[in-house]
Write a protein that holds these residues in place. Structure first.
Motif, PDB file in Angstrom:
ATOM      1  N   ILE A 129     -11.044   0.105   0.230  1.00 58.22           N
ATOM      2  CA  ILE A 129     -12.030   0.116  -0.855  1.00 58.22           C
ATOM      3  C   ILE A 129     -11.387   0.669  -2.120  1.00 58.22           C
ATOM      4  CG2 ILE A 129     -14.020   0.269   0.675  1.00 58.22           C
ATOM      5  CD1 ILE A 129     -14.099   3.269   0.246  1.00 58.22           C
ATOM      6  N   PRO A 130     -11.925   0.292  -3.294  1.00 57.89           N
ATOM      7  CA  PRO A 130     -11.279   0.699  -4.550  1.00 57.89           C
ATOM      8  C   PRO A 130     -11.614   2.098  -5.022  1.00 57.89           C
ATOM      9  CG  PRO A 130     -13.106  -0.776  -5.001  1.00 57.89           C
ATOM     10  CD  PRO A 130     -12.981  -0.700  -3.509  1.00 57.89           C
ATOM     11  N   THR A 162     -11.223  -7.525  -6.548  1.00 59.18           N
ATOM     12  CA  THR A 162     -11.814  -8.254  -5.426  1.00 59.18           C
ATOM     13  C   THR A 162     -12.961  -7.529  -4.732  1.00 59.18           C
ATOM     14  OG1 THR A 162     -10.262  -7.284  -3.835  1.00 59.18           O
ATOM     15  CG2 THR A 162      -9.594  -9.339  -4.918  1.00 59.18           C
ATOM     16  N   GLN A 213      -4.678  -0.816  -5.721  1.00 59.43           N
ATOM     17  CA  GLN A 213      -5.913  -0.444  -6.402  1.00 59.43           C
ATOM     18  C   GLN A 213      -6.301  -1.465  -7.467  1.00 59.43           C
ATOM     19  OE1 GLN A 213      -6.337   3.592  -7.659  1.00 59.43           O
ATOM     20  NE2 GLN A 213      -5.830   4.443  -5.674  1.00 59.43           N
ATOM     21  N   ALA A 264      -4.371  -9.094   3.696  1.00 58.78           N
ATOM     22  CA  ALA A 264      -5.763  -8.854   3.335  1.00 58.78           C
ATOM     23  C   ALA A 264      -6.556 -10.143   3.249  1.00 58.78           C
ATOM     24  CB  ALA A 264      -5.829  -8.122   1.996  1.00 58.78           C
ATOM     25  N   LEU A 303      -7.851  -4.369  -5.496  1.00 58.68           N
ATOM     26  CA  LEU A 303      -9.160  -4.007  -4.968  1.00 58.68           C
ATOM     27  C   LEU A 303     -10.213  -3.925  -6.067  1.00 58.68           C
ATOM     28  CD1 LEU A 303      -7.943  -1.313  -2.439  1.00 58.68           C
ATOM     29  CD2 LEU A 303      -9.204  -3.379  -1.818  1.00 58.68           C
ATOM     30  N   THR A 304      -9.822  -3.497  -7.250  1.00 55.09           N
ATOM     31  CA  THR A 304     -10.746  -3.447  -8.384  1.00 55.09           C
ATOM     32  C   THR A 304     -11.218  -4.850  -8.756  1.00 55.09           C
ATOM     33  OG1 THR A 304      -9.748  -1.423  -9.251  1.00 55.09           O
ATOM     34  CG2 THR A 304     -10.992  -2.768 -10.801  1.00 55.09           C
ATOM     35  N   THR A 351       0.874  -1.168   0.000  1.00 54.35           N
ATOM     36  CA  THR A 351       0.000   0.000   0.000  1.00 54.35           C
ATOM     37  C   THR A 351       0.912   1.219   0.000  1.00 54.35           C
ATOM     38  OG1 THR A 351      -0.210   0.484   2.363  1.00 54.35           O
ATOM     39  CG2 THR A 351      -1.574  -1.309   1.488  1.00 54.35           C
ATOM     40  N   PRO A 374     -14.062  -4.686  -1.678  1.00 57.63           N
ATOM     41  CA  PRO A 374     -13.512  -4.313  -0.366  1.00 57.63           C
ATOM     42  C   PRO A 374     -12.764  -5.454   0.318  1.00 57.63           C
ATOM     43  CG  PRO A 374     -15.750  -3.502  -0.610  1.00 57.63           C
ATOM     44  CD  PRO A 374     -15.506  -4.399  -1.782  1.00 57.63           C
ATOM     45  N   LEU A 375     -11.633  -5.115   0.911  1.00 57.73           N
ATOM     46  CA  LEU A 375     -10.814  -6.096   1.609  1.00 57.73           C
ATOM     47  C   LEU A 375     -10.560  -5.660   3.047  1.00 57.73           C
ATOM     48  CD1 LEU A 375      -8.078  -6.924  -1.070  1.00 57.73           C
ATOM     49  CD2 LEU A 375     -10.037  -8.355  -0.412  1.00 57.73           C
TER      50      LEU A 375
END
Length: 263
Positions: free
Chosen positions: A69-70, A136, A130, A41, A133-134, A34, A138-139
């Motif tokens: 979140i993405p 999957t 990102q 995650a 996250l796109t 990150t 929300p992690l």
């Protein structure tokens, strides 16, 4: 079987993201970079996966993980009664090192631990994060380290601590940039007004107050100009939000009512 991917190479990055997406779908844990530190995650909507994440870190349900979140429009899907001040902070500092503790949508079928009806949300400013996250959604994410140990700044550091409790390690290089101080995200309690800083981190109080001037600092102090003369000797701090673990660096992570260990 644990697999590591070098996300600085295009082919490995694509393969790693695909494997990580599959692992999340199978209720397993992944580690990825990150903008603060590396995060571990799991699927935020899978109690089994969240339990595995907490066990991997050696952490109890009293320290629930934040949720990454993405995109900004996911905010209203996961949180309710979002104050206008919190929305302004999100618009100003997301993606980035800001975590907002908000009232969770009561209709959501998830169990992040003892959140007391809250959720801590953040959008990381990192391309690998990102992209994942796109894929999957929300992690649940916390810093990629055993509780009480230093937050990992590379995937290799994370693997040395978390070993085979993680299915996929996505290596993206040093986070933050090598030589820079590893600051966690700044956490703000946005469940009541005025908003209050509960952990100082990557985004300074001065910058935050440029957007929300009456923001209360981590010691419970309002800005000097916001204090009435008769009340200047004492400003009662807002009700504390638990559990928050100020001593440990987040996001990935790291790093809800969340907010502890946020990356």
């Amino acid at each position: 079987m644990t697999t590591s991917y070098d996300c600085t190479a295009a082919e490995q990055r694509a393969a790693g993201l695909e494997h990580a997406q599959r692992a999340i779908r199978e209720n397993k844990c992944v580690v990825f970079p990150t903008d603060t530190v590396y995060g571990i995650a799991a699927d935020a909507f899978s109690p089994v996966a969240v339990t595995l994440l907490l066990a991997s870190k050696g952490r109890s349900r009293k320290m629930p993980p934040p949720v990454l979140i993405p995109r900004l429009n996911a905010l209203d899907g996961l949180a309710t009664d979002v104050p206008a001040e919190a929305r302004r902070l999100a618009e100003a500092f997301w993606p980035g090192g800001l975590t907002l503790i908000l009232h969770a949508q009561p209709s959501l079928d998830w169990d992040l631990g003892e959140t007391r009806g809250t959720v801590a949300l953040r959008i990381p400013a990192d391309d690998v994060a990102q992209d994942l996250l796109t894929l999957t959604g929300p992690l649940a994410v916390s810093s990629a380290n055993r509780t009480g140990h230093a937050a990992a700044q590379t995937a290799a550091d994370a693997e040395a601590q978390l070993a085979e409790s993680v299915e996929v390690y996505l290596e993206g290089g040093h986070r933050p940039v090598e030589g820079a101080e590893a600051l966690p995200s700044t956490i703000i309690d946005a469940t009541a007004l005025p908003l209050r800083v509960v952990r100082q981190g990557a985004i300074s109080l001065e910058r935050l107050r440029e957007v929300v001037p009456d923001l209360v600092d981590v010691d419970g102090n309002a800005p000097a100009e916001a204090v009435e003369p008769a009340a200047a000797e004492f400003v009662e701090p807002a009700e504390p939000v638990e559990p928050v673990e100020p001593a440990e660096p987040v996001e990935p992570g790291s790093e809800s009512g969340a907010g502890s260990g946020a990356a």
